[in-house]
Design an enzyme around this catalytic site. Structure first.
Site, short mmCIF file in Angstrom:
data_model
loop_
_atom_site.label_atom_id
_atom_site.label_comp_id
_atom_site.label_asym_id
_atom_site.label_seq_id
_atom_site.Cartn_x
_atom_site.Cartn_y
_atom_site.Cartn_z
N PHE A 30 -10.51 -0.23 -5.12
CA PHE A 30 -8.17 -0.75 -4.91
C PHE A 30 -8.09 0.59 -5.00
O PHE A 30 -6.86 1.16 -4.82
CB PHE A 30 -7.97 -1.37 -6.32
CG PHE A 30 -6.33 -2.01 -6.16
CD1 PHE A 30 -5.91 -2.69 -5.70
CD2 PHE A 30 -5.68 -0.73 -7.49
CE1 PHE A 30 -4.20 -2.65 -5.34
CE2 PHE A 30 -4.64 -0.65 -7.01
CZ PHE A 30 -3.54 -1.88 -6.63
N MET A 31 -8.09 1.94 -6.50
CA MET A 31 -7.80 3.22 -5.99
C MET A 31 -8.53 3.57 -5.89
O MET A 31 -9.55 4.34 -5.67
CB MET A 31 -7.70 3.42 -8.08
CG MET A 31 -7.15 2.76 -8.72
SD MET A 31 -5.16 3.32 -9.24
CE MET A 31 -5.12 4.85 -9.18
N LYS A 84 -7.85 6.87 -2.36
CA LYS A 84 -8.13 8.14 -2.88
C LYS A 84 -6.84 8.80 -3.06
O LYS A 84 -6.84 9.65 -3.82
CB LYS A 84 -8.09 8.72 -0.93
CG LYS A 84 -9.50 8.55 -0.40
CD LYS A 84 -10.12 9.44 0.93
CE LYS A 84 -11.22 9.20 0.79
NZ LYS A 84 -11.40 10.01 2.47
N GLY A 85 -5.35 8.38 -2.71
CA GLY A 85 -4.75 8.50 -3.35
C GLY A 85 -4.19 10.25 -2.70
O GLY A 85 -3.32 10.59 -3.68
N LYS A 106 1.37 -0.83 0.07
CA LYS A 106 0.19 -0.26 0.12
C LYS A 106 0.90 1.76 -0.14
O LYS A 106 0.27 2.49 0.72
CB LYS A 106 -1.00 0.26 1.12
CG LYS A 106 -1.83 -1.50 1.41
CD LYS A 106 -2.50 -1.88 0.61
CE LYS A 106 -3.00 -1.52 -0.79
NZ LYS A 106 -3.63 -1.50 -2.12
N ARG A 155 6.20 5.21 1.90
CA ARG A 155 4.94 5.97 2.64
C ARG A 155 4.82 6.10 4.12
O ARG A 155 5.30 4.89 4.45
CB ARG A 155 3.57 4.79 1.34
CG ARG A 155 2.64 6.04 1.52
CD ARG A 155 1.51 5.36 1.21
NE ARG A 155 -0.02 6.39 0.82
CZ ARG A 155 -1.06 6.19 0.46
NH1 ARG A 155 -1.51 5.22 -0.20
NH2 ARG A 155 -2.04 6.89 -0.03
N SER A 201 -4.71 2.07 3.96
CA SER A 201 -4.55 2.11 3.22
C SER A 201 -4.44 1.30 2.83
O SER A 201 -5.43 -0.28 2.30
CB SER A 201 -3.62 2.54 2.26
OG SER A 201 -4.07 2.46 0.63
N HIS A 219 7.53 -6.93 -1.95
CA HIS A 219 6.97 -6.93 -0.93
C HIS A 219 7.84 -7.38 0.29
O HIS A 219 7.68 -7.17 1.58
CB HIS A 219 5.30 -6.96 -0.23
CG HIS A 219 4.07 -6.38 -1.47
ND1 HIS A 219 4.73 -5.57 -1.30
CD2 HIS A 219 3.45 -6.51 -1.66
CE1 HIS A 219 3.52 -4.67 -2.47
NE2 HIS A 219 2.72 -5.42 -2.29
N THR A 243 3.08 0.39 -4.62
CA THR A 243 3.24 -0.24 -6.03
C THR A 243 2.61 0.11 -7.27
O THR A 243 3.63 0.51 -8.27
CB THR A 243 3.58 -1.48 -5.36
OG1 THR A 243 3.63 -1.61 -4.11
CG2 THR A 243 4.22 -2.10 -6.17
N THR A 244 1.64 0.14 -7.38
CA THR A 244 1.34 0.24 -8.68
C THR A 244 1.20 1.67 -9.10
O THR A 244 1.67 1.57 -10.89
CB THR A 244 -0.74 0.16 -8.75
OG1 THR A 244 -0.84 -1.35 -7.96
CG2 THR A 244 -1.03 -0.26 -9.66
P1 A3P Z 1 -4.92 4.93 -1.04
O1 A3P Z 1 -5.55 3.48 -0.35
O2 A3P Z 1 -4.35 5.86 0.10
O3 A3P Z 1 -5.75 5.74 -2.21
P2 A3P Z 1 -0.39 -0.57 -3.51
O4 A3P Z 1 -0.19 -0.45 -5.03
O5 A3P Z 1 0.83 -0.75 -3.35
O6 A3P Z 1 -1.23 -1.14 -3.83
O7 A3P Z 1 -0.74 0.98 -3.46
C1 A3P Z 1 -2.43 1.73 -3.37
C2 A3P Z 1 -2.26 2.79 -2.59
O8 A3P Z 1 -1.40 3.94 -3.69
C3 A3P Z 1 -3.68 2.93 -2.83
O9 A3P Z 1 -3.99 5.16 -1.89
C4 A3P Z 1 -3.64 4.41 -4.24
O10 A3P Z 1 -5.16 4.32 -4.63
C5 A3P Z 1 -2.17 4.77 -4.74
N1 A3P Z 1 -2.08 5.49 -5.79
C6 A3P Z 1 -2.54 4.38 -6.66
N2 A3P Z 1 -2.27 5.28 -7.84
C7 A3P Z 1 -1.91 6.20 -7.76
C8 A3P Z 1 -1.32 7.56 -8.37
N3 A3P Z 1 -1.15 7.06 -9.67
N4 A3P Z 1 -1.32 8.71 -7.63
C9 A3P Z 1 -1.42 8.48 -5.86
N5 A3P Z 1 -1.71 7.37 -5.50
C10 A3P Z 1 -2.05 6.26 -6.34
#
Ligand code: A3P
Length: 351
Positions: free
Chosen positions: A311-312, A314-315, A49, A152, A160, A130, A52-53
């Site tokens: 999944f996405m 709040k970011g 969280k 983070r 998250s 991870h 990564t993505t």
């Molecule tokens: P939130 O749950 O706070 O929104 P991972 O990919 O490691 O699982 O992380 C997921 C977190 O990264 C989520 O946070 C997701 O919304 C956020 N995230 C993914 N893409 C993003 C982007 N382009 N900008 C900002 N945050 C992003």
């Protein structure tokens, strides 16, 4: 931690070498540990969280020279094999995503393990994990691979992860927020303690080829142009000069591509301003939330139930303020001080 919903919630975390992981990973542990890294591998490393993505999409956009079409070739889970991933043995029918014509998913058996995917991938490979430093397959160190670590801040990570565990049927039910708070600070989540993970990677960052980035810094540079610049975001005590948060070093104006440029240089690529600008735009939260190759919408609801939490999600930076009570915050800060004592990392959690 045993729970009994229809599919994933039967899955319990198991311990291997002191770390809690999904049972399927533990079952395949020796295969994972014997994974053969190659000298030109790039490994994306994160605590869950931590974005990564997001960093995967940035890296792929750089690798593909900003070609959006090429980045659409597959869902993000398949573009960069997740080396410790294995199909949970308790699930009889596993499909990571629905069959489709645009995605390379159809070329993989649905339950292909991460190491199997990596083994058939042509070099140079970009992989992800991870795992904490001490449990990484040794061949990564032996081959002096490149590592791209994204950290983070712990409070936002906890929030998250909580919402992720609510929606991810392959992880234990997080319980209430109060219960999860305890679980997280005690490191009783999959992939263990945030503190140990971040400290572990931070402490070796100068001994290996490690580019250590912060979600908060990338967020600053990738926000949409309409947003006001964040200010006073972080203060990197003891941080190497060239990596210091430019909000502190250069109050204004910002170079919007600063972090992406660091990644590009680390990858040995040289892309022009126009391409960099495009990468900033295409990897914004808004774009990635709409993109089926990054938003996990192809994963069945029985695995990721996005009606519970997307999944996405709040970011953003600072969503912890909407979850932590004052008492939790004070307690967290005290624990944080104890656990992170002696490290030079100073996360910007006060936003
Ligand atoms: P939130 O749950 O706070 O929104 P991972 O990919 O490691 O699982 O992380 C997921 C977190 O990264 C989520 O946070 C997701 O919304 C956020 N995230 C993914 N893409 C993003 C982007 N382009 N900008 C900002 N945050 C992003």
């Amino acid at each position: 931690m045993a729970l009994t919903t229809e599919l994933g919630r039967q899955l319990q975390l198991r311990e291997v070498e002191g770390l809690l992981l999904q049972a399927a990973t533990v079952d395949n542990w020796s295969e994972i540990q014997n994974f053969e890294a190659k000298p030109d591998d790039l490994l994306i490393c994160t605590y869950p969280k931590s974005g990564t993505t997001w960093i995967q999409e940035i890296v792929d956009m750089i690798e593909q020279n900003g070609d959006v079409e090429k980045c659409q070739r597959a869902i993000i889970q398949h573009r960069h094999p997740f080396i410790e991933w294995a199909r949970p043995s308790q699930t009889s029918a596993w499909n990571i995503c629905s069959p489709c014509n645009t995605c390379i998913t159809r070329t993989f058996p649905p339950d292909f393990k991460g190491v199997e995917k990596a083994n058939i991938m042509p070099s140079p490979r970009i992989l992800r994990t991870h795992l904490p430093t001490q449990l990484l397959p040794p061949s990564f160190w032996e081959n002096n691979c490149k590592f791209l670590y994204v950290a983070r801040n712990a409070k936002d990570c906890m929030v998250s992860y909580y919402h992720f565990q609510r929606m991810n049927q392959m992880l234990p039910d997080p319980g209430t927020w109060e219960e999860y708070f305890e679980t997280f600070i005690n490191g009783k989540v999959a992939w263990g303690s945030w503190y140990d993970h971040v400290k572990g990677w931070w402490e070796i960052k100068d001994r290996y080829q490690i580019l250590f980035l912060f979600y908060e810094d990338i967020k600053r540079v990738s926000k949409s142009p309409s947003e006001e610049p964040l200010s006073g975001l972080c203060f990197w005590e003891g941080y190497p000069e060239e990596f210091k948060c430019s909000n502190v070093m250069l109050p204004s104006p910002q170079d919007p591509k600063h972090e992406i440029q660091k990644v590009m240089q680390f990858m040995g690529k040289n892309l022009g301003e126009t391409v960099l600008h495009k990468i900033v735009q295409e990897t914004s939260f808004e774009k990635m939330k709409e993109n089926p190759m990054t938003n996990r919408s192809t994963v069945p609801k029985s695995i990721l139930d996005q009606s519970i939490s997307p999944f996405m999600r709040k970011g953003t930076v600072g969503d912890w303020k909407n979850h932590f009570t004052v008492a939790q915050n004070e307690r967290f800060d005290e624990i944080y001080r104890q656990k992170m004592e002696g490290t030079s990392i100073n996360f910007c959690m006060e936003l």
